[in-house]
Design a protein around this motif. Structure first.
Motif, PDB file in Angstrom:
ATOM      1  N   ASP A 163       0.841  -1.181   0.000  1.00 57.81           N
ATOM      2  CA  ASP A 163       0.000   0.000   0.000  1.00 57.81           C
ATOM      3  C   ASP A 163       0.883   1.239   0.000  1.00 57.81           C
ATOM      4  N   GLN A 184      -8.852   0.685   1.143  1.00 58.91           N
ATOM      5  CA  GLN A 184      -7.863  -0.147   1.805  1.00 58.91           C
ATOM      6  C   GLN A 184      -6.477   0.102   1.235  1.00 58.91           C
ATOM      7  N   SER A 187      -4.922   2.889   3.186  1.00 58.67           N
ATOM      8  CA  SER A 187      -5.053   2.809   4.640  1.00 58.67           C
ATOM      9  C   SER A 187      -3.721   2.923   5.371  1.00 58.67           C
ATOM     10  N   TYR A 217      -9.612   4.675   9.422  1.00 55.50           N
ATOM     11  CA  TYR A 217      -9.237   4.443   8.030  1.00 55.50           C
ATOM     12  C   TYR A 217      -7.769   4.766   7.768  1.00 55.50           C
TER      13      TYR A 217
END
Length: 839
Positions: A163, A184, A187, A217
């Motif tokens: 991510d 996501q 995140s 989040y």
């Protein structure tokens, strides 16, 4: 930053010589070296592909084994071609890409690459980023108004290896949907910049209210930049309440914030612990009476000075703090506050370039290991805000900034507030400074809040120049050409506002910031400096450079005195960076080529115009109160109806030495008055019997509890009043009961002006000293402005050249003797970094 020891394999393996050679190989040769062997590929491919757009823009090379000419370093069409070619690159190579930086790429309007533009628009290219580069960490889209940040959200079936950690989307005009905050894929963000994005104010408030934007989040978010989003106090309060002390860097510049936001910041964004205390000899110590405070000042506190702290000359003031040891490193006291910095660590850089380097590495270098990134200090919670940016919020006042810093635990490291309103009492405001048409900017009488006793961790400060020069700025909010020009505002501010500021805060040690006011400060930026001055503004800036050079010498002398066997104590670096930001040049527009003085206005005209609700200001501009009357140039012939300048100087000097007789009884029917007679013309033998009191009792409420404190209203013996500021304070109190407000403890600047230590005063009355009398005002002629106003930048340049030449001469003379060149006196050349920025 946490350092990890090497693994057993890393510690015992034989280093490859390519590891030492690679950093010195030109980046343009990386592509060819990757073709030599797998061993070479393993060393140079990560360096080549780490940040491909920046690398390509720097060396005009393309990826995927093909040489592609870049017509220009900022050609967005080349990016479309790059994304098209990446479809045919093997996945192992695409996994090496950790950063996509589009800041240098802009749309091409020539049509030369229209083929790629029509087939792969920016939106489609952004949509393919997560799937094309599974290891992407940093995405920077600054300035792309046609970019839709929501395109960064991958579809649920898209496979991504990691991510992202940094997303920067300033000036992307598309509104961020709620799915952006709930993705996501984002995140694990640590750095987020959503500045200047349209449609954000209302949506942001709604998201915060519903809990759709917060730690749930973004649990790892530490740096948040929200400039130019029209954020108001309610939204800011929701932001503080949502993230609590998780954020350590927050940028709320260019919004609609006012003083009311600071209560929420104090309650949620600052820890309960404190970093102050333990250095009383060098810094003084704070004493806070329990249960005392006010809404305008905050919790009451006094500064108990030592014999050195009051003049900042402690012999050990430049020594770094010794390490702090604790029996329980993970105790409760360690969990709710951070340690005081030792004074020699480099300021933590939270800019997008610095964060990008930490996450992805420099151009042409290996990216850091992903598993070690979250151990970096930048990714750790700092127990509250340490970097705060509040530039260009017109609703924030200087007193609120002071109250915020005093209410913090002393952990602020980087503070920026380029302009703040100088909150002044309306009572006594002269007519030519109408509150309807003018605004005073500056920060006067608050130098103490930037001392280590309040700001023990402060390393970087960007603030209005009045902190150093004591020159408030006059900003005109009326564009009517019938009133005074910017140059006239500058002259008036120097001639009439500065003497009052020096009257209220007379001693430089307490009133104006100097490098040794806080030896732990490493970078100082002064904003909104006027381009022209009659002289005192130049003197103040030159004095700052001279004192910075003297600080260098003091650090050098201390190090030589304490060093033994090539070892010595750790020293603070001192002020190593000074940045001077100047306003626009108004001279040509305001003065023109004419010497005609028929448009000059006298004091009566100015007052009458202001009384009618109009402003005399000709155009928006900044004015600096930088001159005392004695510093003005050769006087011009007097304007009809106005006093000669020489007469004005004598009147002003007499006003500083004595005040007109005033005898007024202070009524006792309120908590802010007393049965006292004050006659400023009385001598000790003429004071009425029995002797009157020097204080009145003030009753207030703080934290739900009532308290009573004595407020000092001046000396009962007129003969004992030696301070012109105290005489003026007493005169104002006797003249206007509306100034019997804003009770506060006497700060070092008040004590330096004559207020006894440990006393409470009426802050409104003391600030009213800054108002110059209407009858003293005169306007300058254009000829006078043209001859008396000097270019500040040229004067600073001349001083810099002069000191550098002296310094270079001393260096040349010392080369044969092999002696260390001493800093400071006699050349006074400042060896730190000096920046001069024109608007």
């Amino acid at each position: 930053m946490h350092l990890h020891p090497p693994s057993y394999q890393d510690a015992t393996r034989r280093p490859d010589w390519l590891e030492f050679v690679a950093p010195y190989v030109p980046i343009k040769d990386y592509a060819r070296l990757c073709l030599v062997s797998r061993r070479f590929y393993g060393h140079f491919a990560p360096r080549l592909w780490n940040d491909p757009l920046t690398t390509a823009a720097a060396v005009t090379a393309a990826a995927a084994g093909h040489r592609v000419h870049i017509r220009d370093n900022n050609d967005l069409e080349w990016f479309y071609h790059f994304m098209h070619q990446m479809r045919y690159v093997r996945e192992n190579t695409r996994l090496l890409v950790t950063s996509i930086d589009l800041r240098r790429f802009t749309p091409d309007t020539s049509g030369e690459f229209s083929l790629y533009s029509s087939k792969t628009p920016l939106s489609e290219s952004l949509q393919s980023l997560p799937s094309t580069f599974p290891s992407l960490r940093c995405i920077l889209l600054d300035g792309h108004s046609d970019a839709d940040a929501s395109d960064l959200i991958p579809s649920p079936d898209t496979r991504t290896g990691c991510d992202v950690l940094l997303v920067s989307t300033p000036h992307c005009q598309s509104k961020l949907p709620e799915v952006f905050y709930a993705s996501q894929y984002l995140s694990t963000l640590i750095y987020l910049d959503v500045s200047y994005m349209t449609g954000s104010p209302t949506s942001l408030k709604q998201l915060l209210g519903r809990g759709a934007f917060g730690p749930a989040y973004f649990p790892d978010l530490r740096i948040l930049k929200m400039k130019g989003l029209e954020v108001d106090d309610v939204t800011a309060a929701l932001l503080f309440a949502t993230f609590k002390d998780r954020l350590w860097s927050l940028d709320l510049s260019q919004n609609r914030l006012t003083d009311r936001m600071f209560d929420a910041m104090h309650n949620d964004a600052f820890p309960a612990g404190t970093l102050r205390g333990g250095h009383a000899d060098a810094e003084g110590v704070l004493v806070c009476p329990a249960g005392h405070g006010s809404a305008s000042f905050g919790t009451f506190c006094f500064v108990n000075e030592s014999e050195w702290s009051v003049t900042f000359n402690h012999p050990e003031r430049h020594l770094a703090d010794a390490p702090v040891y604790s029996q329980d490193a993970y105790g409760a006291s360690q969990q709710h506050t951070r340690a005081r910095l030792d004074g020699r660590t480099r300021p933590q850089d939270d800019s997008e370039d610095a964060v990008k380097i930490l996450f992805s590495g420099k151009t042409g270098s290996n990216p850091p290991n992903r598993e070690h990134i979250h151990d970096l200090g930048i990714c750790q919670g700092q127990h509250g805000i340490t970097h705060l940016y509040l530039n260009d919020n017109s609703g924030i006042t200087a007193s609120a900034i002071s109250r915020m810093i005093m209410s913090s635990p002393g952990q602020l490291e980087h503070v920026e507030c380029s302009n703040m309103s100088l909150d002044m009492p309306e009572s006594g405001r002269p007519g030519w400074l109408s509150p309807i048409s003018t605004r005073l900017l500056g920060i006067l009488g608050t130098t103490h809040i930037f001392r280590p006793v309040f700001s023990s961790n402060l390393q970087v400060l960007r603030i209005h120049h009045s902190l150093v020069t004591q020159l408030a700025s006059v900003y005109s909010q009326n564009d009517s050409s019938a009133y005074l020009s910017t140059m006239e505002n500058l002259w008036l501010a120097e001639a009439f506002l500065l003497p009052r500021a020096k009257l209220a805060y007379p001693h430089k040690e307490a009133a104006a910031f100097t490098p040794d006011t806080n030896p732990r400060l490493q970078s100082l930026t002064l904003t909104h400096i006027p381009r022209y001055s009659t002289g005192p503004l130049i003197d103040s800036l030159v004095s700052l450079l001279k004192l910075a050079s003297m600080q260098e010498r003091a650090i050098q002398d201390t190090r030589k005195m304490l060093i033994t066997n090539h070892r010595g104590p750790a020293m603070v670096p001192g002020l190593r960076h000074i940045r001077l930001e100047f306003d626009h040049d108004p001279r040509e527009h305001d003065l023109g080529d004419s010497d005609d003085d028929e448009d000059d206005l006298d004091a009566e005209q100015l007052v009458s115009l202001a009384a009618k609700g109009f402003s005399f200001f000709g155009e928006a501009g900044w004015a600096s109160s930088a001159s005392s009357p004695s510093a003005l140039s050769k006087p011009s012939p007097p304007v009809t109806g106005l006093p000669r300048k020489s007469e004005h100087r004598q009147d002003e000097a007499r006003n500083h030495d004595q005040s007109p007789p005033v005898s007024v009884r202070l009524n006792s029917n309120s908590t802010s008055s007393s049965n006292a007679y004050v006659n400023l013309s009385d001598t000790a033998s003429n004071i009425a019997e029995p002797p009157v009191t020097d204080t009145v009792m003030y009753q207030g409420t703080w934290s739900g509890a009532e308290f009573t404190v004595p407020v000092w209203i001046g000396s009962s013996s007129a003969a004992s009043i030696s301070s012109a500021a105290v005489r003026e304070y007493m005169r104002l109190l006797a003249k206007d009961k509306r100034l019997h407000t804003d009770v506060q403890p006497a700060m070092p600047c008040h004590i330096a002006a004559g207020v006894p230590e440990g006393k409470y005063i009426y802050g409104a009355a003391w600030r009213a000293i800054l108002w110059p009398p209407d009858h003293k005002i005169r306007t300058p002629s254009k000829r006078e402005l043209r001859t008396s106003m000097k270019d500040v930048i040229e004067a600073m340049k001349a001083y810099r050249v002069q000191t550098r030449e002296r310094y270079e001469k001393i260096k040349r003379d010392a080369e044969g003797c092999r002696e260390e060149v001493m800093l400071g006196e006699p050349h006074f050349y400042y060896t730190g970094r000096l920046e001069v920025v024109r608007s």
